[in-house]
Motif scaffolding. Structure first.
Motif, short mmCIF file in Angstrom:
data_model
loop_
_atom_site.label_atom_id
_atom_site.label_comp_id
_atom_site.label_asym_id
_atom_site.label_seq_id
_atom_site.Cartn_x
_atom_site.Cartn_y
_atom_site.Cartn_z
N SER A 338 0.86 -1.17 0.00
CA SER A 338 0.00 0.00 0.00
C SER A 338 0.90 1.22 0.00
CB SER A 338 -0.93 0.01 1.22
OG SER A 338 -0.17 0.05 2.42
N GLY A 339 0.35 2.33 -0.45
CA GLY A 339 1.18 3.52 -0.51
C GLY A 339 0.45 4.72 -1.05
N SER A 340 1.22 5.76 -1.29
CA SER A 340 0.68 7.01 -1.82
C SER A 340 1.70 7.62 -2.76
CB SER A 340 0.36 7.98 -0.68
OG SER A 340 1.54 8.30 0.05
N ALA A 341 1.21 8.56 -3.57
CA ALA A 341 2.10 9.24 -4.52
C ALA A 341 1.63 10.67 -4.68
CB ALA A 341 2.08 8.53 -5.86
N ASN A 342 2.58 11.56 -4.80
CA ASN A 342 2.30 12.98 -5.02
C ASN A 342 2.97 13.38 -6.33
OD1 ASN A 342 2.15 15.80 -5.01
ND2 ASN A 342 2.25 15.90 -2.78
N PHE A 343 2.14 13.80 -7.31
CA PHE A 343 2.65 14.16 -8.62
C PHE A 343 2.69 15.66 -8.83
CE2 PHE A 343 0.56 10.04 -8.90
CZ PHE A 343 1.56 9.26 -9.45
N ALA A 344 2.62 16.43 -7.75
CA ALA A 344 2.56 17.89 -7.89
C ALA A 344 3.90 18.47 -8.33
CB ALA A 344 2.11 18.52 -6.57
N GLY A 345 4.99 17.86 -7.93
CA GLY A 345 6.30 18.40 -8.27
C GLY A 345 6.81 17.90 -9.60
N ALA A 346 8.01 18.35 -9.92
CA ALA A 346 8.62 17.91 -11.18
C ALA A 346 8.94 16.42 -11.15
CB ALA A 346 9.90 18.72 -11.46
N ARG A 347 9.17 15.91 -9.95
CA ARG A 347 9.48 14.49 -9.79
C ARG A 347 8.45 13.87 -8.87
NH1 ARG A 347 15.13 12.14 -7.18
NH2 ARG A 347 14.61 9.90 -7.37
N PRO A 348 7.79 12.79 -9.29
CA PRO A 348 6.78 12.16 -8.44
C PRO A 348 7.40 11.70 -7.12
CG PRO A 348 6.65 11.31 -10.67
CD PRO A 348 7.90 12.12 -10.60
N GLN A 349 6.64 11.89 -6.06
CA GLN A 349 7.06 11.44 -4.74
C GLN A 349 6.18 10.26 -4.35
OE1 GLN A 349 6.88 14.78 -2.08
NE2 GLN A 349 8.48 15.91 -3.13
N VAL A 350 6.79 9.09 -4.30
CA VAL A 350 6.06 7.85 -4.05
C VAL A 350 6.50 7.29 -2.70
CG1 VAL A 350 5.53 5.55 -4.89
CG2 VAL A 350 5.94 7.41 -6.52
N LYS A 351 5.52 6.85 -1.92
CA LYS A 351 5.77 6.19 -0.66
C LYS A 351 5.00 4.87 -0.66
CE LYS A 351 6.33 10.48 1.98
NZ LYS A 351 5.84 11.27 3.14
N LEU A 352 5.67 3.81 -0.23
CA LEU A 352 4.98 2.53 -0.15
C LEU A 352 5.53 1.72 1.00
CD1 LEU A 352 6.96 0.11 -1.47
CD2 LEU A 352 6.35 1.30 -3.56
N ILE A 353 4.71 0.82 1.45
CA ILE A 353 5.07 -0.09 2.52
C ILE A 353 4.41 -1.42 2.22
CG2 ILE A 353 3.12 0.60 3.97
CD1 ILE A 353 4.96 0.15 6.40
N GLY A 354 5.09 -2.52 2.55
CA GLY A 354 4.50 -3.79 2.21
C GLY A 354 5.19 -4.96 2.86
N HIS A 355 4.71 -6.14 2.46
CA HIS A 355 5.19 -7.40 3.01
C HIS A 355 5.34 -8.40 1.87
CE1 HIS A 355 5.55 -10.91 5.66
NE2 HIS A 355 4.67 -11.50 4.88
N PHE A 356 6.41 -9.18 1.93
CA PHE A 356 6.68 -10.20 0.92
C PHE A 356 6.88 -11.53 1.63
CE2 PHE A 356 9.81 -12.88 -1.15
CZ PHE A 356 9.32 -12.99 -2.44
N SER A 357 6.30 -12.58 1.06
CA SER A 357 6.53 -13.92 1.60
C SER A 357 6.45 -14.93 0.46
CB SER A 357 5.51 -14.27 2.68
OG SER A 357 4.19 -14.32 2.14
N ALA A 358 7.32 -15.91 0.52
CA ALA A 358 7.34 -16.99 -0.47
C ALA A 358 7.75 -18.27 0.25
CB ALA A 358 8.31 -16.68 -1.60
N ASP A 359 6.96 -19.31 0.07
CA ASP A 359 7.21 -20.54 0.80
C ASP A 359 8.37 -21.34 0.21
OD1 ASP A 359 6.94 -22.55 2.64
OD2 ASP A 359 5.45 -23.64 1.46
N LYS A 360 8.35 -21.55 -1.09
CA LYS A 360 9.38 -22.37 -1.73
C LYS A 360 9.87 -21.68 -2.99
CE LYS A 360 7.59 -26.82 -0.07
NZ LYS A 360 7.09 -28.15 -0.47
N ILE A 361 11.11 -21.28 -2.98
CA ILE A 361 11.74 -20.69 -4.16
C ILE A 361 13.12 -21.29 -4.31
CG2 ILE A 361 10.46 -18.55 -3.82
CD1 ILE A 361 13.04 -17.23 -2.93
#
Length: 796
Positions: A338-361
């Motif tokens: 999940s996250g947010s993004a601000n496109f008001a500036g010349a460079r987008p400002q993106v923030k995200l946070i999350g979780h990753f899991s994989a049982d067998k790789i």
């Protein structure tokens, strides 16, 4: 007279009589007129259908479209007997800026009020488009021509009530997707278009359209044509405040080998906010679900997503498979973000946070399980924490943080070095690629730096290896303390075990200076194989020295690579078991050897070399070029008490000689080319039988004829100064001493060409002094081959 009764006459009124021209000419003219009028109507209709109306009529229609909110030009305006006015080759422009073409339409039928048309009043009731083709005028970057996408089988019916544009149904197929739209727009009489877009903004929007079209063209739809339904209402003057709803659905969407099944996406534009309420699909392994919104007023967005998709196949279809090229999933990974993004500036400002899991790789055939991590990113800083990876050797835990002028990496557990590649420079990636591990090494690291470049790292840790191969050479196990700093990795107090012995010391690999520094190295391992660990080019220098058993080696100094010129590596070698060395095509078996080696830039110096050879001693030194395409060398040798029979047996295959060899030899050469060998020296053979060497053997028989028994009584000692050049040994002062005679000589021995050119003279000694008046009769010349020389008197 009889009365005659007559029938009364009927008088017809002139009002009810049918007019019949009495003259045939009149009737003919009347019929001709009717035929001409019909022909004129037909020809006029044919002309209007084929040739069309003149420019002033098209201008009237274009002006009417303009009043209705449609900016267009008509290439051809014709009359269809069934559909009415038909505009062909219609070009639709942006209402804000006419120079910007939005679309080309093959034909449009116009429903008009003809009475209003001729009275110069608003006359357009509706537009009817049937089975037309709408072409987007896209151009590639820099104005290059590209294939223009088309909206095919386009049908639409557009009404124009007062101050409105009403689309009852518009439908067509675009890039394989069936698009249908309904809605209405308000177009007021006082409508004023907003200011035109800047060139930069216009190009940005067209770039977005080109990108969307390019991505859509990469899909195919084996499960049937997907559908996009759009409904909208709004004011043409304020389209930003319009309300629109869209739903995209497809049974199967396929790109390369990836299939999206049961795809559905629903979005709504309201109050200048785009709200994606639903975006879902599934594939062969899992599913995806996401929501998002974006506000035009604040230019901010929020999003949430959860995925259990076939991630590797998906990334491959999206042409970004490289990050997972060495990874395979038995069970699809689960990602929540999940996250947010601000496109008001010349460079987008993106923030995200999350979780990753994989049982067998598996990573490069290394099976991993129970992999999980938490991650966050704000556009400048990334943090992957609580990393946990389990495999057969144990559990690995790690944490990575990267931000402006800050980098942290903590690792604890077994680590396959390949997993570190994303965090290191290409140079270290190449270095890590030279290692092969039967089991991942146990590593504990705490690294700090200003960025991910190893040259800027500081840190400490430890490492323990099981059976491992580095640059093709195996070690049974190894341990070391690790220190990172100043662009270098220090392996302090390392301990390496091989089958033949162990090695200890400190080893520094400096990536910034492109050099290896060693100190207090002590090892009893095979030199050629250990040399690979320092530099892959070093073994060819060490290879000629074939030790019978691994020598004891101590080393200190610096070895530079990649063009460095500050190499100074000192190595002491002690090989009590001896070694073999090939000299002039023959292998000399040194039974014990010790020496000091100094490696400098493109140069190897061997000093204080001493060894045993054939029961005698050998001392020497050498200066060898290591430069590319330069095999020159210079050497000095001194021998003392070497068993002369064994030496002559090795080089001449003569086993009857005996004695001891002493002498010295200073020489230069190029590689193994014996003809380029040149130098000078002195040789002494004591207590030997020189005449047992076949090159001088026939002289023994000649002397025995002169004085019976004399041929076997001399030749016990020989001395000579000599030079070597172009495959020839030359001497001017050969002297062989015996009891009754001595022999002096001079000449050349062509040892590479197997021939002889030598002169000797017999001088009387002891009782032989009686032959002094005739000693010149005992001058002989040797010619022919070395193995079968021809000695004959020089005076006869």
């Amino acid at each position: 007279m009889p009365i005659t009764v007559e029938e009364p006459r009927t008088v017809q009124s002139s009002h009810g009589r049918e007019f019949r021209p009495r003259h045939p000419l009149v009737r003919w003219i009347l019929r001709l007129s009717i035929v001409l009028m019909i022909a004129a109507a037909i020809s006029g209709g044919w002309y209007l259908a084929r040739k069309g109306f003149r420019g002033q009529w098209r201008a009237r229609v274009v002006e009417e479209l303009h009043r209705r909110g449609v900016e267009a030009s008509i290439g051809h305006l014709t009359l269809d007997p069934f559909r009415g006015l038909v505009g062909r080759n219609v070009r639709i422009f942006s209402y804000k800026e006419r120079s910007e073409t939005l679309a080309f339409i093959s034909e449009i039928a116009l429903d008009i009020n003809y009475a209003a048309f001729f009275h110069h009043q608003p006359f357009l009731n509706a537009l009817d488009i049937r089975n037309a083709e709408l072409t987007l005028p896209l151009k590639g970057p820099g104005g290059k021509k590209v294939e223009r996408p088309q909206l095919r089988k386009f049908h639409a019916h557009i009404y124009f009530p007062p101050e409105q544009i009403h689309i009852s149904q518009a439908e067509g197929i675009f890039c394989g997707i069936r698009i249908s739209a309904t809605g209405q727009l308000i177009k007021r009489e006082d409508y004023q278009p907003s200011p035109p877009l800047s060139d930069e903004e216009r190009e940005k929007r067209w770039t977005l359209v080109r990108r969307i079209v390019a991505e859509l063209q990469k899909f195919n739809f084996p499960g049937g044509v997907p559908s996009l339904q759009v409904k909208f209402t709004g004011d043409l003057a304020n389209l930003e405040d319009a309300h629109a709803e869209a739903t995209l659905q497809g049974a199967v969407l396929k790109r390369k080998n990836y299939e999206m099944r049961d795809f559905i996406a629903a979005a709504e534009w309201s109050d200048q906010t785009l709200d994606i309420t639903r975006c879902e699909w599934s594939d062969r392994l899992g599913s995806f679900a996401a929501t998002a919104n974006w506000s035009r007023r604040t230019n901010q967005a929020n999003f949430e997503a959860r995925s259990s998709l076939d991630l590797k196949t998906l990334l491959d279809a999206a042409d970004i498979s490289e990050p997972l090229a060495d990874v395979s999933f038995t069970v699809p990974p689960v990602i929540d973000v999940s996250g947010s993004a601000n496109f008001a500036g010349a460079r987008p400002q993106v923030k995200l946070i999350g979780h990753f899991s994989a049982d067998k790789i598996a990573y490069k055939n290394l099976p991993l399980s129970d992999c999980r991590a938490e991650f966050s990113w704000d556009g400048e800083r990334s943090w992957i924490r609580d990393i946990h990876v389990r495999h057969q050797t144990g559990d690995l835990r790690a944490e990575v943080f990267e931000g402006p002028n800050e980098f942290r990496l903590d690792v604890d557990g077994p680590v396959a070095p390949g997993t570190l590649r994303p965090f290191v420079s290409p140079e270290i990636q190449e270095f890590l690629g030279e290692w092969e591990f039967t089991r991942p090494p146990m590593i504990k690291l705490s690294i700090r730096g200003k960025d991910r470049e190893p040259e800027n790292w500081q840190g400490d840790g430890s490492i323990a290896l099981d059976r491992t191969r580095f640059r093709g050479q195996w070690m049974n196990n190894a341990t070391a303390k690790i220190h990172f700093g100043d662009g270098a990795v220090t392996y302090e107090n390392f301990h390496v075990t091989r089958d033949e012995g162990v090695g200890t010391g400190t080893f520094v690999y400096d990536f910034a200076k492109h050099e290896v520094r060693v100190s207090n190295i002590k090892a009893n391992v095979r030199p050629v194989e250990a040399a690979y660990w320092i530099d892959p080019d070093l073994p060819k220098t060490v290879a000629p020295y074939k030790f019978h058993q691994p020598p004891t080696i101590t080393a200190n100094g610096v070895y530079q690579f990649r063009g460095g010129t500050s190499t100074r590596l000192e190595i002491n070698v002690d090989g009590p078991a001896g070694m073999d060395y090939v000299f002039l095509g023959k292998t000399l078996p040194f039974n014990r050897i010790a020496g000091h080696l100094l490696f400098t830039n493109d140069r190897l110096q061997i000093v204080d070399l001493h060894s045993g050879l054939f029961s005698g001693n050998v001392r020497g030194s050498a200066d060898i070029s290591l430069a590319h395409n330069d095999q020159r060398y210079r050497a000095k040798l001194a021998v003392d008490g070497v068993d002369f029979p064994r030496l002559t047996n090795l080089y001449y295959n003569y086993k009857t000689a005996h004695g001891q060899l002493n002498g010295s030899y200073d020489f230069t050469g190029v590689g193994d080319n014996a003809r380029l060998l040149q130098g000078n020296g002195r040789i002494n053979v004591a207590n030997g039988d020189v005449f047992a060497i076949p090159v001088f053997g026939p002289l023994s028989g000649i002397l025995n004829l002169v004085v019976p028994g004399a041929g076997y009584s001399i030749g016990r000692e020989a001395t000579a100064n000599f030079t070597v050049k172009n495959g020839t040994i030359h001497t001017d002062d050969l002297e062989v001493a015996g009891k009754l005679f001595s022999m002096v000589g001079h000449g050349d021995i062509y040892f590479l060409d197997d021939k002889l050119d030598f002169d000797v003279r017999i001088d009387p000694k002891g009782p032989g002094i009686l032959l002094t008046p005739v000693y010149k009769l005992f001058e002989y010349k040797g010619e022919g081959s070395l193995k079968n020389p021809d000695w004959h008197p020089k005076r006869f």
